[in-house]
Design an enzyme around this catalytic site. Sequence first.
Site, PDB file in Angstrom:
ATOM      1  N   TYR A 111       0.820  -1.209   0.000  1.00  0.00           N
ATOM      2  CA  TYR A 111       0.000   0.000   0.000  1.00  0.00           C
ATOM      3  C   TYR A 111       0.860   1.267   0.000  1.00  0.00           C
ATOM      4  CZ  TYR A 111      -4.650  -2.001   0.954  1.00  0.00           C
ATOM      5  OH  TYR A 111      -5.847  -2.640   0.874  1.00  0.00           O
ATOM      6  N   LYS A 131       3.478 -15.397   3.011  1.00  0.00           N
ATOM      7  CA  LYS A 131       3.733 -16.123   1.767  1.00  0.00           C
ATOM      8  C   LYS A 131       5.246 -16.318   1.695  1.00  0.00           C
ATOM      9  CE  LYS A 131       2.336 -17.873  -2.194  1.00  0.00           C
ATOM     10  NZ  LYS A 131       1.495 -19.085  -2.295  1.00  0.00           N
ATOM     11  N   ASP A 161      -2.559 -18.352   0.999  1.00  0.00           N
ATOM     12  CA  ASP A 161      -3.519 -19.053   0.130  1.00  0.00           C
ATOM     13  C   ASP A 161      -4.219 -20.174   0.889  1.00  0.00           C
ATOM     14  OD1 ASP A 161      -1.028 -20.278   0.214  1.00  0.00           O
ATOM     15  OD2 ASP A 161      -0.981 -20.839  -1.901  1.00  0.00           O
ATOM     16  N   ASP A 192      -6.265  -7.112   4.215  1.00  0.00           N
ATOM     17  CA  ASP A 192      -7.399  -6.461   3.550  1.00  0.00           C
ATOM     18  C   ASP A 192      -8.306  -7.525   2.945  1.00  0.00           C
ATOM     19  OD1 ASP A 192      -8.933  -4.343   2.361  1.00  0.00           O
ATOM     20  OD2 ASP A 192      -7.962  -4.835   0.458  1.00  0.00           O
ATOM     21  N   ASP A 252     -12.217  -9.206   4.561  1.00  0.00           N
ATOM     22  CA  ASP A 252     -13.488  -9.191   3.807  1.00  0.00           C
ATOM     23  C   ASP A 252     -14.028 -10.614   3.713  1.00  0.00           C
ATOM     24  OD1 ASP A 252     -13.336  -6.446   3.333  1.00  0.00           O
ATOM     25  OD2 ASP A 252     -13.933  -6.654   1.230  1.00  0.00           O
TER      26      ASP A 252
HETATM   27  C1  IPM Z   1     -10.405  -1.224   4.050  1.00  0.00           C
HETATM   28  C2  IPM Z   1     -10.651  -0.647   2.673  1.00  0.00           C
HETATM   29  C3  IPM Z   1      -9.468   0.250   2.315  1.00  0.00           C
HETATM   30  C4  IPM Z   1      -8.223  -0.610   2.267  1.00  0.00           C
HETATM   31  C5  IPM Z   1      -9.642   1.019   1.003  1.00  0.00           C
HETATM   32  C6  IPM Z   1     -10.929   1.821   0.977  1.00  0.00           C
HETATM   33  C7  IPM Z   1      -8.457   1.903   0.707  1.00  0.00           C
HETATM   34  O1  IPM Z   1     -10.859  -1.633   1.746  1.00  0.00           O
HETATM   35  O2  IPM Z   1     -10.356  -0.463   5.022  1.00  0.00           O
HETATM   36  O3  IPM Z   1     -10.264  -2.435   4.158  1.00  0.00           O
HETATM   37  O4  IPM Z   1      -7.927  -1.225   1.244  1.00  0.00           O
HETATM   38  O5  IPM Z   1      -7.532  -0.678   3.270  1.00  0.00           O
HETATM   39 MN    MN Z   2     -10.789  -3.648   2.558  1.00  0.00          MN
END
Ligand code: IPM
Ligand code: MN
Length: 352
Positions: free
Chosen positions: A142, A189, A221, A245, A249
Site C-alpha cells: 500500500y 507467503k 492461500d 485487507d 473481507d
Molecule cells: C479497508 C478498505 C481500504 C483498504 C480502502 C478503501 C483503501 O478496503 O479499510 O479495508 O484497502 O484498506
Molecule cells: Mn478492505
Amino acid sequence: MKLNIALLAGDGIGPEVIDQAVKVSEAIAKKFNHEIVWTTGITGAAAIDAVGDPYPDETHDVCMNADAVLFGAIGDPKYDNDPSAKVRPEQGLLKMRKKLGLFANVRPTFTFPSLIDNSPLKRERIEGTDLVFIRELTGGIYFGEKGRRDEGETAFDNCVYTKHEVKRLAEKGFKLAMSRSKRLCCVDKANVLETSRLWRETVQEMEKDYPEVEVSYEFVDAVAMRLVQWPNSYDVLITENLFGDILTDEASVISGSMGLMPSASIGEHTSLFEPIHGSYPQAAGLDIANPLAAVLSAAMMFEDAFGLKDEAEAIRAVVNKSLVEGIITEDLSGNNKSYKTSEVGDWLANNL
Ligand code: IPM
Ligand code: MN
C-alpha cells in the site's frame, strides 16, 4: 469521565450509521455518568468537494487533539471508474492511517447465535467462531514506491517492510493471544516473498518472549481456504496489509453480514474505530444501512481507548437483544419485518 472524541462521518452511508453510534454512545454516557465532547472533521469525497483534500490538515488536528476517533466510511463511485482522477477519497484514508500512525488494524470476526443461518456457510462450520485478525495498516504494498516506466507500459508497486514494523504489529498479536486462547497464526507467503520471510523470522525470534503462546505459520492461500472451511480452528491471526485487507473481507462472510463487523485501528498517537463495511453508496441517504457495525465500533472504542469495559459490554448486550427481538435492517431481515437505520439506533439507545 470526560471523553474527547473526534467524529469523522465521511461518505456514503457513513453519516447515517455514525448518527446511530452517536445516539448509542450518548445513551451509554448518560447511563454511566460520562461526558462526551464530540469534535467533527471532514474526510473523503465530502472533503475533496469542500476543500480539495480528502484528509485536510484541520481534520488531522481534530484527530490529534482527541482521545479517540470514530469514523464512518470513505469512498464515492464518481471516482471509482476514473483511473485518471488526481485526488481520490481513499487517499484520505491512507493519509489518515499514515499520519496518525494507525499501524494495527484489529478486526474481530464472530457469529451471533440468532444470525447463524444468515451466513451462506453451513451452521456446523461456523458456529462458535470467534477470531481476530490484526492487519498491519501502514506498510507493505500500500505504501511502497509505486509508479510507471517504459512510457507508462509498465507499472510497479513495491512491497516493503522493516523489522520494526513487523515487531510492533506482532507484539499486539502475542499480547492479544495471551488474553485469549494463546494461539497465534502468522499468515504470510514465505515460500515466495522476501518480506514474508522477514515477517516469519521476526515472529520466530519473538516466540521465546511468549513461551505460553502456540504459534503457527501458514501461507495466505491456505488460510484463505481454511478460513471458510474451519474458521473455528483460528484464534488470533497476524498479517501484512494487503493479505489482511483481503482475508478480513472474506472473514466477514462468516458473520452473515458485512454490516455487523467493527474494527479498531491502534495508533501511535490516537486510535480510530470504524465499521469495516465501507461507504455503500447505493444505500446512501435511504436510511436502510445496518448501523450495528458502527455501533459495535463505538463499543470497541469505549473498551480499547478508554478502558470502559462495562460500557462496551452494555452496548454489545443491547445489540444482541435487538437481533434476538428482530429489530433489524433489511440486509438481515429476509422476508420478515425490517426497520430503518434510524429506528434501530433509537431502539438501541432507548433500550440501554
Ligand atoms: C479497508 C478498505 C481500504 C483498504 C480502502 C478503501 C483503501 O478496503 O479499510 O479495508 O484497502 O484498506
Ligand atoms: Mn478492505
